[in-house]
Scaffold this motif. Sequence first.
Motif, PDB file in Angstrom:
ATOM      1  N   SER A   1      -7.760  -0.370  -1.395  1.00  0.00           N
ATOM      2  CA  SER A   1      -7.237  -0.099  -0.183  1.00  0.00           C
ATOM      3  C   SER A   1      -6.441  -1.322   0.419  1.00  0.00           C
ATOM      4  O   SER A   1      -6.052  -2.048  -0.091  1.00  0.00           O
ATOM      5  CB  SER A   1      -8.796  -0.271   0.817  1.00  0.00           C
ATOM      6  OG  SER A   1      -9.390  -1.722   0.363  1.00  0.00           O
TER       7      SER A   1
ATOM      8  N   SER B   1      -8.286   3.232   3.208  1.00  0.00           N
ATOM      9  CA  SER B   1      -8.507   3.734   1.708  1.00  0.00           C
ATOM     10  C   SER B   1      -7.219   4.062   1.029  1.00  0.00           C
ATOM     11  O   SER B   1      -6.322   4.754   1.771  1.00  0.00           O
ATOM     12  CB  SER B   1      -9.535   4.795   1.463  1.00  0.00           C
ATOM     13  OG  SER B   1      -9.505   5.196   0.210  1.00  0.00           O
TER      14      SER B   1
ATOM     15  N   ASP C   1     -14.038   1.560  -2.714  1.00  0.00           N
ATOM     16  CA  ASP C   1     -13.040   0.943  -2.182  1.00  0.00           C
ATOM     17  C   ASP C   1     -13.141   0.456  -0.831  1.00  0.00           C
ATOM     18  O   ASP C   1     -12.642  -0.421  -0.348  1.00  0.00           O
ATOM     19  CB  ASP C   1     -11.666   1.879  -2.187  1.00  0.00           C
ATOM     20  CG  ASP C   1     -11.192   2.126  -3.665  1.00  0.00           C
ATOM     21  OD1 ASP C   1     -11.714   1.409  -4.350  1.00  0.00           O
ATOM     22  OD2 ASP C   1     -10.835   3.338  -3.994  1.00  0.00           O
ATOM     23  N   LEU C   2     -13.965   1.494   0.102  1.00  0.00           N
ATOM     24  CA  LEU C   2     -14.151   1.230   1.316  1.00  0.00           C
ATOM     25  C   LEU C   2     -15.104  -0.196   1.439  1.00  0.00           C
ATOM     26  O   LEU C   2     -14.944  -1.064   2.465  1.00  0.00           O
ATOM     27  CB  LEU C   2     -14.951   2.448   2.217  1.00  0.00           C
ATOM     28  CG  LEU C   2     -15.248   2.063   3.714  1.00  0.00           C
ATOM     29  CD1 LEU C   2     -13.883   1.726   4.445  1.00  0.00           C
ATOM     30  CD2 LEU C   2     -15.992   2.965   4.309  1.00  0.00           C
TER      31      LEU C   2
END
Length: 609
Positions: free
Chosen positions: A247, A265, A380-381
């Motif tokens: 990200s 992202s 990833d978030l």
Amino acid sequence: MSSHRASRNGVHNRHRIWPWAVSAVVLLVAIIAFLGIVGFNVYRQAKEVQEHESKALSMLSDFSANIDDTKVQQIKNELPQIQQETRQASTIAHGAWWNIAQKLPYVGRDVTTVQGMTQVIDNLVSQSVPQFMDVVSTLQTADLTSGDDGINLRPILDCQQGMQQANDSLQQQVNAYNALPQPNIDMVRSAYSQGSDKLNALATRIDALSNTFHMLPGFLGNGQTRTYAVMSMTTSEMRSSGGLIGSVGELTADNGNVHVGEFKSNKDYLPYGIGDHSADMARIFSDEGPLHMSFDIRDAAVFPDTERAALAMQSIWGRTPWGQQTPLSGVIMVDPVFVQEMVAINGPITLADGTALNGENTAEYFLNTVYKQYDVNQTDLVFGLATGQIISDMFKNLNLGKLVKIGESMGTMARERHFTMFSFDENLEKEIQAAGFTGETPNDPQNPSVGIYLTEQNPSKMGWYIKRTATIEKTRCDASGSTYHVEYTLDNTMKASDVANLPPYITGVDAPNRGKGIEKILFYPPAGGHIDSISQLNGAVDAVQKTTMDGKEVYKTVVEVLPEQSVTYSFDVTVSPQAQSALTINQTPLGWKDTGVTVKEPKCSAKAN
């Protein structure tokens, strides 16, 4: 008659020779006795010198490792005592007995070294430390906060010159210490080595702090607003500069006020194409495989140099709707180990799901645990949200202790490649480079390093399980130059029995390669030096091939490391004749705070140095 004359001559000769023989023996005994007295007194006084110096160095190293309000007051109170200790040590070491011993063969070299040691340390505590204390005292009473989310830059700007002078003085003294003759006697060699370790550690910390103070105002928008792309990397899927970019956040700095915006992202960036790259990069990282890098946002850290990663990011950023409205000032690349260091400084955080992260478990959580607990599309978030909060917290509620810890931590993290920066402002970038915050392939012949950069060829998160260690051993150290033997080991710590029980996202999305670490490795020689005879001691690997990338000589190979197996590369490195420091390894960051490098005792004699 002849017999009688011979007898008389013999008696005469004996009477003529004997007094000289007695005188010679007496003189020899006297010399031995004198040397014994000299040796006894020097040895006795050496114990006193060692006691004084050890006490002073312990006080200094304890202070430099923990600079806060309490320590500042403590060192102010103790500085006169420290100065007295070092002054006494220097006075003893420059006394009459030592000056006599300094002229003797063999031991004279060691006496010269001890005299130099005491002089350097006395100068350091009487000159450099008071200068540094003046700066620290000023910052201690200054208001370093600006609102809720920023730094008051004025105190830092006001202290820059004083900090630089103190650092220059300190570095000069430590360089003088390092230039002293290598001792012959074990006791002296041990004392010299211990002092060297403490002084060089002190010099490294203060230099990093000074350089950080110098670049921080410009970086934080002193006089202009700056926007940086914060690229969060996962080293569980290694790329040369760190790892796959999961990200990207937006950090805006304006006169010390910092705002960290939303982390998007990597999927949000994929529609906007690939990053700029050279023909050599396309050949090595994409054309030759086995995994063909796409050069989209996910692979922006595949380049060993931060500048190249920044240029790739800039080209992608400029095509996005948000990037077209906001020109990019530079990039900040961080991994979970850096985030963990900031958590240790800022304090623990709690994620939305209740997970508590601290200065011990954050890196492992984001490099391994999160892939077991979250859906692939959420990992990833989660990391992006946490990274944004943690970086924002860096600049809140600042005091002297926190500022110093952040400055020192940034230096350590940059040396280990967990954190790097690049600015498109040429003048600011020079300051960032001087601080050591821009990751670069070996380019300094005076401070030699061998570059070793890995890119995962098995789409997975196997990097957490690939433990990397190295040994460096100096094998030649004469006037013609220095050569080192290096062994670099990759150990796949995943148990074969665990492969089937772990998510394929960790072990590998391609079934035949699950549990394997498949690494493309680039070996860079030191600037002005060369690598010889790379070979593998075990494991199945491709042949090592010599090539070039963007004008630099490089060796490349691909290795497969199966679960519970390891591979070791063995090679010799000759550094430039200009080298002034020992060889180090510049490498793709590990998944923890460390380099994994062990320096062995040199095989060559200390006299050859």
